[in-house]
Design a protein around this motif. Structure first.
Motif: not given
Lengths: 159, 287, 747
Positions: A97, A99, A124, A128, A138-143, A145-146, C256, C638, C644-645, C648, C680-681, C683, C685
């Motif tokens: 997930a 995206l 990691e 990044r 949307c994702t905050g990048y977490d998923k 990057i994982r 959003f 989801y 998470q979104g 962020a 990305a850099s 934040l 996890m």
């Protein structure tokens, strides 16, 4: 205003196109060649949604003229899967997930593939920073990057 | 608009000479943004990437000559450059994203003449020299003398930069570049600082060049900062004097990226931090 | 057939698992078609001319030169639209300026031409004679009696006389006696907080493709959060019948809240009508930032009394929100939500809706709530720390629960706030050691959640597979959730169901994808549609078996005799029933149309660790954990993604994002270079803890989860930065120059 004839190879296929001098590679891909998987999020190189590789080098297609592509090999998101076989990154993004809306996804996949080709075992932090030019809202990048780290591990095991 | 991609310097010079409104294209990461936003509407774009040598990094007189179309990524992958001028390499590597790195060039960063260009303070600290070609022939100009103010360069009509020479690295020398940005990536420098220095056997500074970016209309070579550490070990007192000299030399403005007070203060902070890294490199330590 | 949710605790088979989303392959291969990806034969390019002034009277527009340019097929100004109905008058004004340009970027005219280059050239040939007027962009400045006035005669009666005409409305919420409550406090804290305007920052710019025939029939392809809203709004503006305009939602590249109104769409339709050709319009990023709908900037006074044990004796807040050039800032939702997490005897909020020369605010994820939460959660944090109390314990002591009379009126049913606080307290994050220059902050957040008009059709195909048609664009995986709920209810595998987003011709009215409503409301309608199909399939089985339909049950994807008395028949699967449908009464489908109620309020607690560089004021987010009640997580991946979104986006709002206007009223940072959303850099996890306190208003207990996650982070990060820097931050964004200045002033 005469159009420029350009000969390239796109996703492995010999491709010719005509373009205006001011047309970006992104314009050409989307409007001339119908390769709309490459997205425009900003047009200024700040979002990475238009990422493609040119002669193996990751670039923003909005920051390159179509005319500059003469003789180049270009890979877009449309060239990532081999037929119906998704690239491991593509599979992993769905599975984990990684995206939500999906607009940044093509650019991120192209960029992540380029990273793993250079560095099959990124940290990691390396992932990044490599992807820092690919905005995702949307994702905050977490998923994401994982998913990249997980794919890298799978690909290392498989090779 | 027309697009030309000449294969020789001579052709490029001739083409440019015939078109007063022409713009030179190397990496294009600044030019295309300006085109797109309709800030410029040139009649002609001259792409110099197909000229022989423009994409090469070659050793010269103990240093390195970097072609005008060599990308940041190629610089970052070059072992020799990384060993000799890690500060310049890092500065070049800070220009934009990975994608921008695939295209952006030192020469372009210099010719864009933004006061905040990341590679310029590092190149100035390194004593880099630009080789300029044009209708009047070839000339060399110190990088510090290329920008004349925001968006303005010392290049005459029809001239362009063909390459940049990073000189031979002196023994027990090191360089470093640091910048401050609000995020961790993707921003324009609010302050940038390049430091290049040499040490004697006892660790005292024997030569130094300290350059600041984004705190004036163009890059500032801070002689007072270099003098502040000359002959001294890089101890707390010397570093404080260095920082004070840099803060004093900064002539920044308030804008959307930072305030005068912030930039002055951070110029000193970065100079101190960069000097520590450069000093460690001069001693052969990993930094 | 009998259906009863209360019989036994439900054991889910599909809901709660993590299947691949149905649009996954399209989205990882570039096949998915977004707003700008559609083409039509003979298509023209539409472009908009925008005001270079923050405030100006439009004295004259001369389009004749543009119209004369070869390749220009239509030019449109406000005059082409004539008079529009009152309910869309402001939207019309925002889409195309009438008498005045009210902000930098306000649309003035539009062209349709055979190429982008011709369109660009045509825009330059349009002559506009402006009388530049004084402008105001700051909320506090706009409220001053001598401020430049945007509109005369829009002020409501709620506003006391003597205030600037820019102050449009005043609203008040709460209960109890503030003064009496404050008198019982051991300390009363008064502070003023400010937040900058931020943009939703969706990566996909607005785009649409319009076709309009002389017969009044139109088609519109558009990226939007609500194509039914687009249809209704555009029909009203263009004087069309709603049934004659078919709107198809493209895949949507983020919204959003920002895509819950129209900007380009009526203009594209007008250009299409005038030119007789399809017209495609795509905004540039700069247009998105200058001329769509960011959220309000705010200025908020808070006064809170607390005992030394940590009990809040009274809470008061006065909130001033500018919502751009027309009334409608989200101040009331801020005023209603800020104290909603707490059980307070005395609480009052006053909200002021103010207009300024900025683009009209659109919804942004929990509109109005994050700013109020920033102010109130910062004040509570400061009081708690001042007494040496544990900020989580103070929140738990004051936390609202079932039966609490909320700060905005209603009394809560079962809610999940305490569960999130307890989970936060028990989490290892809360007790992890911190280093030098590091700080930890917590904050709570609330969001109402909405239901609204919803239609779902569920069709059983002849081979017994299932298609679900719903009317809400899938902005982050909702097709997967609908597919899962349909499969769950029908007792069939996930891969036997496919969900599509239907166009406006295919279903009844659907509310916009907003208010965290889709998984709740469309889910509810999907379940009900499935139940309706099940009832029909039970009837068909009863008919085949020759028994009473009440004697047939549905279980595991098949009709079965309800008990031994019903008769002895082998189960009939959905496929077997579907195969003979033509012989038992015709095709089988279920549908459900509802104005969904009972969305179920939502709460979250966030925890942030930061490190502040005392020499530069730079903040690094070290660790972040979200605790939120989801009611029931349909697709947990989801749900986590929403948590998470939102976190962020909130972190961006807290640290770097802001609309920066110059003295000239022009937006200084209309691009992703200087409108700095997190990369990305930036934040770490973002850890998530999903709590599940079922919502009684949904058959499976689902609550919306999309918006609450942006409510706490502004305050959580501010509380962490304040702890790390040793100085209280009361203004967002906490950009490095601002933090450094605060450290230097405080130290």
């Amino acid at each position: 205003m005469s159009r420029i004839h350009v000969t390239t190879k796109i996703n492995g296929d010999a491709t010719e196109f005509l373009c205006e001098a001011e047309a970006t590679l992104l314009d050409v891909l989307r409007d001339e060649l119908g390769l709309t998987g490459t997205k425009e999020g900003c047009g200024t190189g700040d979002c990475g949604a238009c990422s493609v590789t040119v002669d193996g080098r990751l670039v923003c297609s909005c920051l390159m003229l179509g005319a500059e592509a003469e003789g180049c090999e270009i890979t877009t998101i449309e060239g990532m899967a081999a037929g119906d076989q998704l690239h491991p990154l593509q599979k992993k993004f769905i599975e984990m997930a990684a995206l939500q809306c999906g607009i940044c996804t093509p650019g991120i996949l192209v960029a992540a593939k380029s990273l793993l080709e250079r560095n099959p075992d990124p940290s990691e932090e390396e992932v990044r920073y490599w992807l820092a030019g690919n905005l995702c809202r949307c994702t905050g990048y977490d998923k994401i990057i994982r998913a990249v780290l997980d794919t890298a591990a799978d690909m290392r095991r498989a090779s | 608009m027309r697009y030309e991609a000449p294969s020789s310097v001579e052709d490029a010079v001739a083409t440019l000479a015939g078109a007063p409104g022409a713009h030179v294209l190397a990496g294009g990461t600044d030019l295309l943004v300006r085109l797109r936003s309709e800030m410029i509407e040139p009649d002609l774009i001259v792409d110099i990437k197909r000229i022989k040598g423009m994409r090469e990094i070659a050793p010269e007189a103990g240093g390195w000559r970097i072609g005008a179309a060599v990308s940041g990524a190629e610089i970052g992958e070059h072992e020799g450059l990384r060993a000799d001028w890690p500060g310049v390499v890092e500065a070049a590597g800070l220009i934009g994203s990975t994608q921008v790195q695939g295209r952006a060039t030192l020469a372009g960063n210099l010719c864009n003449a933004s006061p905040a260009a990341d590679s310029v303070p590092a190149m100035v600290a390194a004593g880099a020299v630009a080789r300029i070609v044009g209708p009047e022939g070839t000339r060399d100009l110190a990088v510090i003398d290329v920008p004349k103010g925001p968006g303005k360069t010392a290049l005459a009509r029809g001239e362009f930069i063909a390459s940049i020479l990073l000189p031979a690295k002196a023994p027990r020398s090191g360089d470093a570049y640091l910048r401050f940005i609000p995020r961790t990536e993707m921003d324009i420098a609010v302050v940038g600082c390049g430091v290049s220095l040499s040490l004697d056997e006892e660790g005292r500074v024997t030569a130094a060049r300290v350059a600041l970016g984004a705190v004036g209309p163009k890059v500032i070579l801070v002689d007072a900062a270099a003098e502040a550490i000359m002959g001294r070990a890089l101890d707390e007192a010397a570093l404080s004097d260095l920082a004070a000299a840099c803060s004093k030399a900064a002539t920044p403005i308030d804008d959307k990226r930072g305030t005068v007070a912030f930039r002055r203060h951070v110029a000193g902070v970065l100079a101190r931090r960069a000097a520590v890294i450069a000093g460690a490199r001069a001693k052969g330590e990993q930094a | 057939m009998a259906l009863d949710d209360s019989k036994k605790p439900r054991v889910f088979k599909v809901v709660g698992t993590r299947p691949d989303r149905p649009d996954g392959i399209d989205k990882v291969t570039g096949r998915a078609r977004f707003g700008a990806d559609m083409v039509a034969p003979g298509m023209l390019t539409g472009r908009i001319l925008r005001s270079p002034h923050a405030h100006a009277r439009i004295k004259r527009i001369d389009t004749s030169k543009a119209e004369a340019l070869a390749g220009v097929k239509a030019v449109v100004t406000r005059a082409d639209f004539g008079t529009v109905p009152d309910h869309v008058a402001v939207i019309m004004e925002n889409c195309m300026a009438g008498e005045k340009a009210l902000y930098d970027g306000h649309a003035i005219a539009a062209v349709a031409a055979i190429s982008p280059a011709v369109a660009r050239q045509a825009l330059r040939l349009i002559e506009v004679d402006y009388e530049v007027l004084p402008h105001v962009t700051d909320v506090d400045e706009a409220m001053k009696p001598d401020a430049p006035v945007l509109h005369e005669g829009r002020q409501e009666e709620t506003v006391p006389p003597g205030m600037s005409q820019n102050v449009i409305a005043r609203a008040e919420f709460g209960h109890g006696d503030i003064e009496a409550g404050l008198a019982k406090a051991d300390r009363v804290l008064e502070r003023t907080y400010r937040t900058a305007a931020t943009h939703q920052g969706y990566i996909e710019p607005h785009a649409c493709l319009a076709t309009m025939g002389a017969d009044g029939q139109g088609d519109l392809w558009v990226c939007t959060q609500g194509h039914y809203m687009v249809r209704n709004t555009c029909a009203a503006i263009l004087g069309l019948e709603q049934g004659q305009l078919r709107v198809t939602a493209s895949e949507i590249g983020g919204g959003f809240g920002g895509k819950t109104t129209v900007f380009l769409e009526p203009v594209a339709l007008m250009l299409a009508r005038k030119s007789g050709r399809p017209v495609k319009m795509v905004m540039s990023r700069s247009e998105v930032l200058r001329a769509t709908g960011p959220t309000a900037s705010t200025s908020i006074d808070v006064k809170i009394g607390m005992t030394k044990e940590g009990r809040i004796t009274a809470g008061f807040a006065e909130l001033r929100y500018q919502g751009g050039a027309w009334p409608g800032s989200p101040v009331n939702m801020g005023a209603m939500s800020g104290f909603a997490p707490y059980d307070l005897e005395n609480v009052k909020t006053v909200g002021w809706d103010v207009v300024t020369n900025r683009p009209k605010a659109a919804a942004y994820r929990a509109p109005g709530a994050p700013m109020a939460a920033f102010a109130i959660e910062s004040a509570i944090d400061e009081l708690a720390r001042g007494f040496g109390l544990d900020p989580l314990a103070v929140r738990l002591m004051n936390a609202a629960d079932k039966g609490t009379k909320s700060s905005y009126g209603p009394t809560y049913p079962a809610i999940g706030l305490k569960a999130t606080l307890e989970a936060a307290k028990a989490h290892p994050h809360w007790t992890a050691p911190l280093g030098k220059h590091q700080g930890r902050g917590v904050a709570c957040g609330f969001w109402f959640n909405f239901g609204g008009d919803t239609c779902v059709s569920l069709n059983i195909t002849p081979d017994g597979t299932v298609t679900v048609s719903e009317g809400n664009p899938d902005i982050g995986g909702s097709r997967a959730s609908m597919t899962m709920m349909a499969a769950e209810e029908l007792g069939i595998p996930y891969d036997q169901v496919r969900t599509v987003i239907a166009d406006t011709g295919s279903l009844g009215q659907n509310e916009v994808t907003h208010g965290s409503r889709v998984t709740f409301a469309v889910g509810l309608a999907t379940i009900e549609a499935a139940r309706s199909a099940k009832r029909e399939m039970c009837r068909r089985a009863a008919k085949i078996w020759g028994i009473d339909e009440e004697a047939v049950d549905w279980e595991d994807g098949a009709a079965r005799p309800a008990g031994p008395n019903a008769g002895k028949f082998p189960p009939m699967t959905i496929k077997e029933i579907a195969a003979v449908a033509s012989k038992t009464g015709g095709p089988i489908a279920g549908h459900h149309e509802v104005t969904a109620q009972g969305a179920g309020v939502s709460f979250a607690t966030h925890m942030a660790d930061v490190e502040v560089d005392p020499e530069t004021g730079a903040t690094k987010i070290l660790r972040y954990t979200v605790f939120q009640d989801a009611g029931k997580a349909v697709h947990p991946s989801y749900v986590e993604g929403q948590f998470q979104g939102g976190a962020a986006q909130g972190i961006g709002w807290a640290l770097n994002e802001e609309y920066i206007y110059g003295e000239d009223g022009i937006l200084q940072n209309a691009g992703f270079l200087d409108y700095r959303i997190p990369v990305a850099s930036d934040l770490p996890m973002i850890d998530t803890v999903i709590l599940e306190i079922p919502n009684p208003g949904h058959p499976y207990g689902v609550r919306g989860v999309g918006e609450t996650s942006i409510v706490p982070p502004l305050a959580a990060v501010a509380n962490a930065v304040s702890a790390a820097a040793g100085v209280r931050m009361v203004q967002l964004p906490m950009s490095p120059p601002r933090v450094l200045a605060a450290i230097q002033a405080g130290g």
